[in-house]
Design a protein around this motif. Sequence first.
Motif, PDB file in Angstrom:
ATOM      1  N   UNK A 231      28.388 149.400  87.804  1.00 44.66           N
ATOM      2  CA  UNK A 231      28.633 148.277  86.917  1.00 44.66           C
ATOM      3  C   UNK A 231      27.461 147.315  86.833  1.00 44.66           C
ATOM      4  N   UNK A 232      26.661 147.249  87.898  1.00 46.56           N
ATOM      5  CA  UNK A 232      25.455 146.413  87.898  1.00 46.56           C
ATOM      6  C   UNK A 232      24.250 147.164  87.324  1.00 46.56           C
ATOM      7  N   UNK A 233      24.482 148.388  86.863  1.00 45.88           N
ATOM      8  CA  UNK A 233      23.424 149.214  86.261  1.00 45.88           C
ATOM      9  C   UNK A 233      22.239 149.399  87.198  1.00 45.88           C
ATOM     10  N   UNK A 234      22.520 149.569  88.485  1.00 39.56           N
ATOM     11  CA  UNK A 234      21.459 149.811  89.473  1.00 39.56           C
ATOM     12  C   UNK A 234      21.129 151.304  89.497  1.00 39.56           C
TER      13      UNK A 234
ATOM     14  N   UNK B 141      24.232 140.241  92.283  1.00 43.40           N
ATOM     15  CA  UNK B 141      25.458 139.915  93.014  1.00 43.40           C
ATOM     16  C   UNK B 141      26.666 139.974  92.090  1.00 43.40           C
ATOM     17  N   UNK B 142      27.826 140.202  92.714  1.00 42.99           N
ATOM     18  CA  UNK B 142      29.081 140.208  91.972  1.00 42.99           C
ATOM     19  C   UNK B 142      30.217 139.974  92.953  1.00 42.99           C
ATOM     20  N   UNK B 143      31.439 140.018  92.447  1.00 43.86           N
ATOM     21  CA  UNK B 143      32.604 139.738  93.276  1.00 43.86           C
ATOM     22  C   UNK B 143      32.988 138.274  93.213  1.00 43.86           C
ATOM     23  N   UNK B 144      34.148 137.951  93.786  1.00 44.21           N
ATOM     24  CA  UNK B 144      34.704 136.613  93.663  1.00 44.21           C
ATOM     25  C   UNK B 144      33.803 135.507  94.168  1.00 44.21           C
ATOM     26  N   UNK B 145      33.155 135.711  95.316  1.00 43.13           N
ATOM     27  CA  UNK B 145      32.324 134.652  95.894  1.00 43.13           C
ATOM     28  C   UNK B 145      31.057 134.403  95.093  1.00 43.13           C
ATOM     29  N   UNK B 146      30.663 135.358  94.250  1.00 45.63           N
ATOM     30  CA  UNK B 146      29.458 135.173  93.436  1.00 45.63           C
ATOM     31  C   UNK B 146      29.626 134.041  92.433  1.00 45.63           C
TER      32      UNK B 146
ATOM     33  N   UNK C 105      25.289 138.223  87.098  1.00 43.76           N
ATOM     34  CA  UNK C 105      25.475 138.684  85.719  1.00 43.76           C
ATOM     35  C   UNK C 105      26.581 137.921  85.003  1.00 43.76           C
ATOM     36  N   UNK C 106      26.647 138.103  83.712  1.00 43.72           N
ATOM     37  CA  UNK C 106      27.701 137.451  82.934  1.00 43.72           C
ATOM     38  C   UNK C 106      29.068 138.023  83.267  1.00 43.72           C
ATOM     39  N   UNK C 107      29.105 139.316  83.632  1.00 41.90           N
ATOM     40  CA  UNK C 107      30.357 139.957  84.026  1.00 41.90           C
ATOM     41  C   UNK C 107      30.349 140.113  85.539  1.00 41.90           C
TER      42      UNK C 107
ATOM     43  N   UNK D 177      21.085 148.677  79.258  1.00 37.80           N
ATOM     44  CA  UNK D 177      20.565 147.684  78.316  1.00 37.80           C
ATOM     45  C   UNK D 177      21.555 146.565  78.046  1.00 37.80           C
ATOM     46  N   UNK D 178      22.839 146.815  78.300  1.00 42.02           N
ATOM     47  CA  UNK D 178      23.867 145.811  78.040  1.00 42.02           C
ATOM     48  C   UNK D 178      24.016 144.820  79.201  1.00 42.02           C
ATOM     49  N   UNK D 179      23.430 145.137  80.364  1.00 42.07           N
ATOM     50  CA  UNK D 179      23.539 144.215  81.498  1.00 42.07           C
ATOM     51  C   UNK D 179      22.932 142.877  81.102  1.00 42.07           C
ATOM     52  N   UNK D 180      23.658 141.789  81.363  1.00 37.56           N
ATOM     53  CA  UNK D 180      23.203 140.458  80.916  1.00 37.56           C
ATOM     54  C   UNK D 180      23.239 139.471  82.076  1.00 37.56           C
ATOM     55  N   UNK D 181      22.174 138.670  82.190  1.00 36.48           N
ATOM     56  CA  UNK D 181      22.046 137.677  83.252  1.00 36.48           C
ATOM     57  C   UNK D 181      22.779 136.397  82.885  1.00 36.48           C
TER      58      UNK D 181
END
Length: 489
Positions: free
Chosen positions: A242-245, A399-404, A424-426, A453-457
């Motif tokens: 999901x983070x496109x890594x 980073x992601x998840x609730x604490x992010x 990220x935005x998502x 390409x859709x990953x957004x900061x």
Amino acid sequence: MTHILAIDQGTTSSRAILFDDQIRPIRTAQREFKQYYPASGWVEHDPEEIWSTVRDTCLETADGAKVAAIGITNQRETTLVWDRATGKPIYNAIVWQDRRTAATCAALKKTGHEAFVTDRTGLLLDPYFSATKLAWILENVDGARARAEAGELAFGTVDTFLIWRLTNGARHVTDATNAARTMLYDIKTGRWDADICSMLDIPMSMLPEVLDCAADFGATDLFGGDTPILGVAGDQQAATIGQACFKPGMMKSTYGTGCFALLNTGDAPVASKNRLLTTIAYQLDGTPTYALEGSIFIAGAAVQWLRDGLGIIKDASQTGALAQAADPEQEVILVPAFTGLGAPYWDADCRGAIFGLTRGSGPKEFARAALESVGFQTRDLLEAMQADMGAKADTVLRVDGGMAASDWTMQFLADITGAAVDRPTVLETTALGAAWLAGMRAGIYPNQDGFAERWALDYRFEVKMDDATRNRRYDAWQGAVSRTLSRRD
């Protein structure tokens, strides 16, 4: 049909998220379920509660929408055994946090088995993983071993159990990322390991078929017709997707109940010299992509402890403001080893501790210490990754998840690690990764490059703390950990 349904089965709740043809979440439902603690260090779930919360959230979220495919992501390592004829579990699900098999793992280490297990599976001998949990069930549930040897019982992680239920017992399958977390799977050959199964006296007939992350996992009639299940990945691997890594060197860190950092190492497994795990990041078209992983057992759970254990907050969102208002002269350190410490220490027997208390220490200082513990532990992981990979490791952490969502926590994370932190935005990248796998397989969503390409900061947290302060604070953390460990190796 252009909707994809993602099932996100987590440690404390189950969620279903409906995505449209632009990979946008448009509807969600969530149900929490009970945590069971039958003995010190034991953590269990009721499999029927897992199933009912998944079923109910799926039905609520779909709600008449035309679902083209389903993607599943799940808490990993959690272990279930059920009767093939009835589909009924023979024991509660033993959760990844459970430490009941610590003595078993210690005994296997003492007899020199860890190097062999690590070479095959990329994992360390630890009760965190599924293998010794499964062995415990076979040893301690009446009649389980005889029934298993007779081929009557099936083993699975949560994804496998859900697929079994969704397909009415037609499919006993998992994906490579979940298989890689059982400590029974050879990540180099892509097969269940007969030697490890023999060592733990586990009949291989219990084990599911292993597929790619995007594959045909069967179909469900939950919504009336036959809806295919086309994507599966363990939660941390789904977040990596999901983070496109997708490029070697890219890193992500997910902050939920625990914290899990993954570093993409490409098409070859990298053996860690710093007690990280070597695992499968994802597998597509029969080809695995590997990762180094660092696992922190307690991240968001420390905030839950502030709320449920100490009662000093009513909601997790209060912690950032409390931390901001804490006395800067007090440097209280919480080592949240409530269920032992994960990477890079792997100490199943140590327990949590607090250092630096004064008469002036109160809720504000406790809140700050809980949030800071997440940053300190993440630095432990990043330093180990950089030592293993050198210049090949990225200097930006996604980073992601609730604490992010906590600006205070993410700024401290950037400061204490000395690395820029990209949010990220998502933030719900785990469900996003599962949805993309299923949607890509269904021909609705773009390929890897198009998805990346859709990953957004949303926001980049730049480093603001000076080197001297950063290193002094981290030295204090390492001193606290050294006094908490149950051993001194």
